[in-house]
Structures are given as structure tokens and as C-alpha cells.
Design a protein around this motif. Structure first.
Motif, PDB file in Angstrom:
ATOM      1  N   GLU A   1       0.853  -6.152  -7.519  1.00 27.98           N
ATOM      2  CA  GLU A   1       0.359  -5.949  -8.872  1.00 27.98           C
ATOM      3  C   GLU A   1      -0.678  -7.007  -9.243  1.00 27.98           C
ATOM      4  O   GLU A   1      -1.697  -6.700  -9.874  1.00 27.98           O
ATOM      5  CB  GLU A   1       1.526  -5.970  -9.859  1.00 27.98           C
ATOM      6  N   LEU A   2      -0.433  -8.247  -8.868  1.00 24.21           N
ATOM      7  CA  LEU A   2      -1.414  -9.297  -9.106  1.00 24.21           C
ATOM      8  C   LEU A   2      -2.707  -8.987  -8.360  1.00 24.21           C
ATOM      9  O   LEU A   2      -3.813  -9.194  -8.884  1.00 24.21           O
ATOM     10  CB  LEU A   2      -0.869 -10.648  -8.644  1.00 24.21           C
ATOM     11  N   ASP A   3      -2.579  -8.498  -7.167  1.00 28.11           N
ATOM     12  CA  ASP A   3      -3.739  -8.198  -6.332  1.00 28.11           C
ATOM     13  C   ASP A   3      -4.601  -7.107  -6.963  1.00 28.11           C
ATOM     14  O   ASP A   3      -5.834  -7.152  -6.891  1.00 28.11           O
ATOM     15  CB  ASP A   3      -3.255  -7.763  -4.945  1.00 28.11           C
ATOM     16  N   ARG A   4      -3.972  -6.146  -7.618  1.00 31.02           N
ATOM     17  CA  ARG A   4      -4.704  -5.015  -8.209  1.00 31.02           C
ATOM     18  C   ARG A   4      -5.341  -5.356  -9.551  1.00 31.02           C
ATOM     19  O   ARG A   4      -6.275  -4.676  -9.983  1.00 31.02           O
ATOM     20  CB  ARG A   4      -3.761  -3.820  -8.419  1.00 31.02           C
ATOM     21  N   ASN A   5      -4.832  -6.393 -10.225  1.00 28.69           N
ATOM     22  CA  ASN A   5      -5.232  -6.647 -11.613  1.00 28.69           C
ATOM     23  C   ASN A   5      -6.143  -7.856 -11.746  1.00 28.69           C
ATOM     24  O   ASN A   5      -6.069  -8.793 -10.941  1.00 28.69           O
ATOM     25  CB  ASN A   5      -3.991  -6.858 -12.475  1.00 28.69           C
TER      26      ASN A   5
ATOM     27  N   ARG B   1      -1.209 -11.939   3.569  1.00 30.11           N
ATOM     28  CA  ARG B   1      -1.174 -10.854   4.559  1.00 30.11           C
ATOM     29  C   ARG B   1       0.221 -10.242   4.663  1.00 30.11           C
ATOM     30  O   ARG B   1       0.367  -9.051   4.942  1.00 30.11           O
ATOM     31  CB  ARG B   1      -1.637 -11.388   5.912  1.00 30.11           C
ATOM     32  N   ARG B   2       1.230 -11.047   4.410  1.00 32.07           N
ATOM     33  CA  ARG B   2       2.615 -10.570   4.517  1.00 32.07           C
ATOM     34  C   ARG B   2       3.066  -9.798   3.285  1.00 32.07           C
ATOM     35  O   ARG B   2       3.886  -8.872   3.389  1.00 32.07           O
ATOM     36  CB  ARG B   2       3.531 -11.771   4.749  1.00 32.07           C
ATOM     37  N   LEU B   3       2.512 -10.134   2.101  1.00 30.01           N
ATOM     38  CA  LEU B   3       3.082  -9.628   0.857  1.00 30.01           C
ATOM     39  C   LEU B   3       2.151  -8.740   0.038  1.00 30.01           C
ATOM     40  O   LEU B   3       2.588  -8.173  -0.973  1.00 30.01           O
ATOM     41  CB  LEU B   3       3.524 -10.811  -0.016  1.00 30.01           C
ATOM     42  N   ALA B   4       0.899  -8.584   0.447  1.00 27.21           N
ATOM     43  CA  ALA B   4      -0.069  -7.861  -0.388  1.00 27.21           C
ATOM     44  C   ALA B   4       0.207  -6.374  -0.485  1.00 27.21           C
ATOM     45  O   ALA B   4      -0.324  -5.700  -1.379  1.00 27.21           O
ATOM     46  CB  ALA B   4      -1.483  -8.101   0.112  1.00 27.21           C
ATOM     47  N   GLY B   5       1.005  -5.825   0.406  1.00 28.13           N
ATOM     48  CA  GLY B   5       1.342  -4.418   0.326  1.00 28.13           C
ATOM     49  C   GLY B   5       0.424  -3.525   1.136  1.00 28.13           C
ATOM     50  O   GLY B   5      -0.469  -4.000   1.850  1.00 28.13           O
TER      51      GLY B   5
ATOM     52  N   GLY C   1      -7.992  -7.569  -0.618  1.00 28.91           N
ATOM     53  CA  GLY C   1      -8.734  -8.503   0.227  1.00 28.91           C
ATOM     54  C   GLY C   1      -8.357  -9.941  -0.037  1.00 28.91           C
ATOM     55  O   GLY C   1      -8.171 -10.352  -1.191  1.00 28.91           O
ATOM     56  N   LEU C   2      -8.201 -10.705   1.040  1.00 30.41           N
ATOM     57  CA  LEU C   2      -7.790 -12.107   0.946  1.00 30.41           C
ATOM     58  C   LEU C   2      -8.774 -12.924   0.127  1.00 30.41           C
ATOM     59  O   LEU C   2      -8.374 -13.722  -0.736  1.00 30.41           O
ATOM     60  CB  LEU C   2      -7.657 -12.701   2.354  1.00 30.41           C
TER      61      LEU C   2
END
Length: 468
Positions: free
Chosen positions: A59-63, A124-128, A133-134
């Protein structure tokens, strides 16, 4: 303005006033400026950990960053214990405590390490299944840390420094002219209040700004990860030698400062001198165990510059070790030239208690006169859900019986620590910010004592290895 206010509310709402109890009464400030004096805040090594609650990472990655406080607050996360980096709860608690001390700060220094340890592997382990992107996530994490800082300390300049974890390539692998540096450049430039000073920042992560209150002083901010023994540019094999380029740049900046009749203070992440901790954990002959924070030739080149510009530079500020210490750069005849402050971290990953420091200084000369360090006194209990208690740990002038924090006074304190057993015990307790597990003890104190006044390998070897 509204966005910064929203972050301030988010930060302070999660924090406990640092009174040793859950009181709303404003504490009596331990530093009280006289006319012509001011206070600034130094924080370092938060190592913000967005992975503390793994389920939130996609969710953090998407927002966007503006949505992150809401995401974190819905999770009801607790403060991180020893051995972990700082998540949302610990970071906002520390910032709220710093803001609640009843002191008005002129500006804030943050001396590096925004990203948590193991950042790349954890992403890389938790992004889903659909990662954004890193590089994007690393930039957003660093931006979020600065959003929390600027939201808590509104309307004052904040000056940032690159740390060894602040890289998409990997630890100690900052790439010049990288997407990460470009991603934070605009935000850092704006919050410094001097965006015109950041024209070279995107190249190597270093810059020079005018001091925000001292009329004839500069702040020179280095990305001295380039000078460390572990540095390598894995993302750009043809990147050249950014360490050498920055050393030349530093020489030129100091030359310009001196020619203009000005002075300078230097901000960096990794302190100058000898790494006493590494030295005591190596094996072999004494001379072979001596471990410099910086690799050759940069360590010697920097000392040469400091002696060349004696009188222009009198102070450096750094972090990196997570511990509370200092060193003094001397002239070849032993005269103290420059005091180097090594600030304790917010992250408790290395067994220290989280901390931050406020400094009293002269607004006319920039001279550093005193400091007060605050710490989280009940970390283990807070990690289990107890209300965090931030307390005053010590006031430098009272603890070390010194009139100011000048290079000469710091050298005197170092001499007394070396010869006075009770004072040495006091330093040992404060080094890891009153953590139960001591980092300095009778078996290794000489390594740390020598590091306070012997910054070159030769001088340190003579001090530490004598009689061994």
C-alpha cells in the motif's frame, strides 16, 4: 503551508511530551539563550523503516508520500526495540519530543541515513506482486523522513546530509548523478531556504549554503561516503573518482570562504579520524588493527585542508556511529583546531537508546557554547506498548565542567577523560546514551580515548599501541 501543518499534527499526535511522565506541562528548557544567542537542533540516523509492518508495504508502494501517515496510523504500530531501526511510531515520537522541549530552534541539521538497514532486500521481499520500483520507493521513503522533519519544525531551515544507506544501489554505494539524488534534490533545496545553492547537488549530493543566522558563516555539506573504505559505485562502473572531485571542491569552497572573510562549519555523515569500535574488534598486531573511518588518501588530505584553513573552520557535525562522542583535530604542534561533534542516533539498532541534541550558539560568531542531549529512557517498555518517556540525559557544560564547546575546551575534556576514572565512567555511560549494554568499558576505553584527540593513523597508533 497546509501540507507542512498536516505533517506536524501527525508527528506530534504520535509523540509523548518528554517530561518523564504523561504531563502536558511545558518543561523548563535546559538551554536558555541570552541576547545574541540561539539554539539549533541536531538529529541523525533515523534509518526510517517502512517495512516494520510488512503488510503495509504494497500500500505504501502504491501511494504518494502524502498518504503515508494515514496508512501508518491505521496499523497502530509500536515503537521499535533494540536491534531494529526506527519505524513511524519511534520517528514521530522523537520528533514530537524534540519539538516539545520549550526551546525555539533557529534551524535543524540532519546528518544522514534516512533509509533503514537492508532496505533493498526488504523491498524486494515485501513489495508484493506489482511493485512500483525500488528507486521510486527509496526516494519516497527519504522524502517522507524529510516531510516529517519539516512538518514538525515549520518555517525554519533544515539542512540534510547524505548517509551510507541513502542509495538505491546499496549500502555505501551512492551513485553520483543518480535517480535517488535527483529525487530528493528539490525537496532539500526548498527546505534549506536557499534553493539557488543546490546547483551542484544533483551531481554528487554535496553543497554549500550560507548559515541561516550567522552573517559571515557558511555551511559546507559533504557526501563523504565517497571517502569511506567500503565505498563503491556498483551502479556506474565509469563513474570516475567522486571522492577526489569532492576533495578538490571542498578546497575551492574553503578558499572562497576565507577570501570573503567568512568562516565555515562542515556537515558530514561519517566523522573524521579513527573508528575505535572497529579497532577493538579486529585481530592481529596493534598497528594492523587501527581502523580509519576514511580511506587513504582522503583522511590525510582532509586533515591537511583543516590545518590549511585553520581559523576558517572550527566545527564539524556528523553521525554514523549511532553513539555520542567527539574528536578534536589538532595542528602538527598539538594545538586544538577543530571540534568534531559525533551525534547519537534515533535508531536503536546498535543497542543505544534513541537520542537527539540541541546546541546553544552565538549568533554573531557561530561559536558553539553548550549542548543538551535528550533520550528515550524506557525503550524496552515503550516497545511493549508503554507510553514513551523522553528525558533530558545531560547538559554538556554541567557534566564536563566546561565553559563552552570550543576546540580547546573539547581537547581539555578529552584529556580529563583520559586521566580521571570517574569522568571516564561518565563518558562511558553517555556514549551509548545510558543503554544497559555498555560499548566502552575498562578493557577498551583507551581505544576510544585516543580517538578523541588522535585523528591521523600515525598519531592514533602512537597513542593506542604504546606499551602493547
Amino acid at each position: 503551508m497546509l501540507a507542512r501543518f498536516a505533517f506536524a499534527v501527525a508527528a506530534l499526535a504520535a509523540a509523548t511530551l518528554p517530561l518523564g511522565s504523561a504531563s502536558a506541562q511545558m518543561p523548563i528548557p535546559p538551554l536558555q539563550p541570552d541576547p545574541g544567542e540561539g539554539i539549533f537542533l541536531l538529529m541523525t540516523d533515523i534509518h526510517f523503516d517502512p517495512f516494520a509492518e510488512p503488510s503495509l508495504v504494497p500500500e505504501l508502494d502504491r501511494n504518494p508520500v502524502s498518504k503515508w501517515p494515514e496508512i501508518f496510523k491505521t496499523a497502530g504500530m509500536s515503537i521499535q526495540p533494540y536491534g531494529q531501526d526506527s519505524g513511524y511510531a519511534l520517528t514521530t515520537s522523537a520528533l514530537g519530543a524534540a519539538a516539545a522541549q520549550g526551546m525555539t530552534y533557529d534551524y535543524v541539521l540532519y546528518t544522514g541515513d534516512y533509509l533503514s538497514h537492508g532496505f533493498n532486500a526488504n523491498y524486494r521481499r515485501l513489495a508484493g506482486p506489482s511493485p512500483q520500483g525500488l528507486a521510486s520507493f527509496a526516494v519516497k521513503t527519504a522524502q517522507f523522513g524529510f516531510h516529517l522533519l519539516s512538518g514538525t519544525f515549520t518555517e525554519i531551515p533544515i539542512f540534510g546530509v547524505m548517509g551510507n544507506t541513502d542509495s538505491v544501489c546499496g549500502d555505501y554505494e551512492i551513485a553520483p548523478n543518480s535517480a535517488f539524488i535527483h529525487g530528493i534534490a528539490g525537496q532539500w533545496a526548498q527546505l534549506s531556504g536557499q534553493p539557488e545553492r543546490f546547483s551542484q547537488f544533483r551531481t554528487g549530493g554535496f553543497y554549500k549554503a550560507a548559515h541561516p543566522t550567522v552573517a559571515d558563516q557558511d555551511l559546507i555539506v559533504l557526501n563523504n561516503i565517497f571517502w569511506t573504505p567500503r565505498y563503491k559505485d556498483t551502479c556506474n562502473a565509469d563513474g570516475g573518482d567522486p571522492g577526489s572531485a569532492m576533495m578538490s571542491w571542498l578546497d575551492w569552497q574553503l578558499y572562497q570562504t576565507r577570501q570573503a572573510g567568512r568562516k565555515a562549519q562542515i556537515l558530514m555523515h561519517v566523522p573524521p579520524g579513527i573508528n575505535a569500535y572497529s579497532t577493538t574488534h579486529r585481530s592481529g598486531a596493534c598497528e594492523a588493527r587501527v581502523s580509519s573511518f576514511w580511506r587513504d588518501p582522503y583522511a590525510d588530505d582532509f586533515l591537511a585542508l583543516m590545518r590549511k584553513y585553520a581559523g576558517t573552520v572550527d566545527y564539524t557535525f556528523s553521525g554514523h556511529t549511532h553513539m555520542d562522542s567527539f574528536t578534536v583535530i589538532r595542528d602538527s604542534d598539538g594545538t586544538p583546531l577543530i571540534a568534531s561533534e559525533i551525534a547519537p542516533s534515533v535508531s536503536p539498532i546498535f543497542g543505544n537508546n534513541p537520542a537527539f541534541t540541541a546546541f546553544l550558539y552565538d549568533r554573531q560568531t557561530g561559536a558553539v557554547k553548550d549542548s543538551a542531549t535528550f533520550y528515550l529512557s524506557n525503550l524496552e517498555a515503550a516497545a511493549k506498548g508503554t507510553e514513551p518517556e523522553w528525558r533530558l540525559e545531560y547538559v554538556y557544560s554541567k557534566t564536563y565542567s566546561t565553559k563552552d564547546l570550543s576546540p580547546a575546551s573539547r581537547a581539555d575534556v578529552a584529556e580529563r577523560i583520559s586521566n580521571d576514572a570517574p569522568l571516564r565512567q561518565q563518558f562511558s555511560a553517555l556514549y551509548a546514551v545510558k543503554a544497559e549494554k555498555k560499548q566502552v568499558d575498562p578493557s577498551n576505553w583507551k581505544a576510544f580515548s585516543c580517538a578523541q584527540t588522535a585523528t591521523s593513523r600515525e598519531a592514533y597508533t602512537a597513542c593506542y599501541c604504546a606499551g602493547q
